[in-house]
Design a protein around this motif. Structure first.
Motif, PDB file in Angstrom:
ATOM      1  N   THR A 193      -8.032  -1.546   1.521  1.00 15.52           N
ATOM      2  CA  THR A 193      -7.683  -2.963   1.480  1.00 15.52           C
ATOM      3  C   THR A 193      -7.897  -3.494   0.074  1.00 15.52           C
ATOM      4  N   TYR A 201       0.831  -1.199   0.000  1.00 16.67           N
ATOM      5  CA  TYR A 201       0.000   0.000   0.000  1.00 16.67           C
ATOM      6  C   TYR A 201       0.864   1.246   0.000  1.00 16.67           C
ATOM      7  N   ASP A 232       1.740   4.851   1.331  1.00 17.95           N
ATOM      8  CA  ASP A 232       1.639   5.368   2.697  1.00 17.95           C
ATOM      9  C   ASP A 232       0.365   6.172   2.905  1.00 17.95           C
ATOM     10  N   ASN A 260     -11.990   2.812   3.075  1.00 20.08           N
ATOM     11  CA  ASN A 260     -12.661   3.302   4.279  1.00 20.08           C
ATOM     12  C   ASN A 260     -12.069   4.644   4.695  1.00 20.08           C
ATOM     13  N   SER A 261     -12.788   5.341   5.538  1.00 20.13           N
ATOM     14  CA  SER A 261     -12.327   6.632   6.068  1.00 20.13           C
ATOM     15  C   SER A 261     -11.820   7.534   4.949  1.00 20.13           C
ATOM     16  N   LYS A 318      -2.471   3.530   3.592  1.00 24.59           N
ATOM     17  CA  LYS A 318      -2.221   2.417   4.490  1.00 24.59           C
ATOM     18  C   LYS A 318      -3.114   2.520   5.722  1.00 24.59           C
ATOM     19  N   GLY A 319      -3.766   1.419   6.064  1.00 21.91           N
ATOM     20  CA  GLY A 319      -4.665   1.402   7.214  1.00 21.91           C
ATOM     21  C   GLY A 319      -6.093   1.782   6.879  1.00 21.91           C
ATOM     22  N   ARG A 320      -6.308   2.324   5.677  1.00 22.83           N
ATOM     23  CA  ARG A 320      -7.667   2.731   5.287  1.00 22.83           C
ATOM     24  C   ARG A 320      -8.183   1.930   4.093  1.00 22.83           C
TER      25      ARG A 320
END
Length: 124
Positions: free
Chosen positions: A69, A60, A62, A84-85, A65-67
């Motif tokens: 998938t 991913y 940066d 997401n977000s 990343k974390g949002r």
């Protein structure tokens, strides 16, 4: 030549979610690593996320990343991007493409002609 058809974009508010899909024609999808790219107005196209042939490795940017998938279904010749977000800076046209040899984002080299993309617009 593989044909790519992206879908699932739309207009959402910041913090909401979207799921993009990219369907590929032909029989070679399952032998290619896949990636999502995006291009915002006035900017270069950039890679967002990539996934290996059987989905065991994902990469991913940066900024997502974390949002976001990335996933794939080789039986359906389709790669997905769950977002997401969402933020206003995620606004762009999103595209997918494949690379038979490379999966890491910084060396991923698109193999096919680009599809029409799908527009994602995130309002603040």
């Amino acid at each position: 030549q593989v044909q790519l058809v992206e879908s699932g974009g739309g207009l959402v508010q910041a913090g909401e979610s979207l799921r993009l899909s990219c369907a590929a024609s032909g029989r070679t999808f399952s032998t290619y690593h896949m990636a999502w790219f995006r291009q915002a107005p006035g900017k270069e196209r950039e890679s967002v996320a990539s996934i290996s042939v059987i989905g065991g490795r994902t990469y991913y940017a940066d900024s997502v990343k974390g949002r976001f998938t990335i996933s794939r279904d080789n039986g359906k010749n389709t790669v997905y991007l769950q977002m997401n977000s969402l933020k206003p800076e995620d606004t762009a046209v999103y595209y997918c493409n494949g690379d038979r040899l490379r999966v890491a984002l910084n060396i991923f080299t698109p193999s096919w002609s680009w599809g029409q993309g799908t527009q994602v617009t995130v309002s603040s």
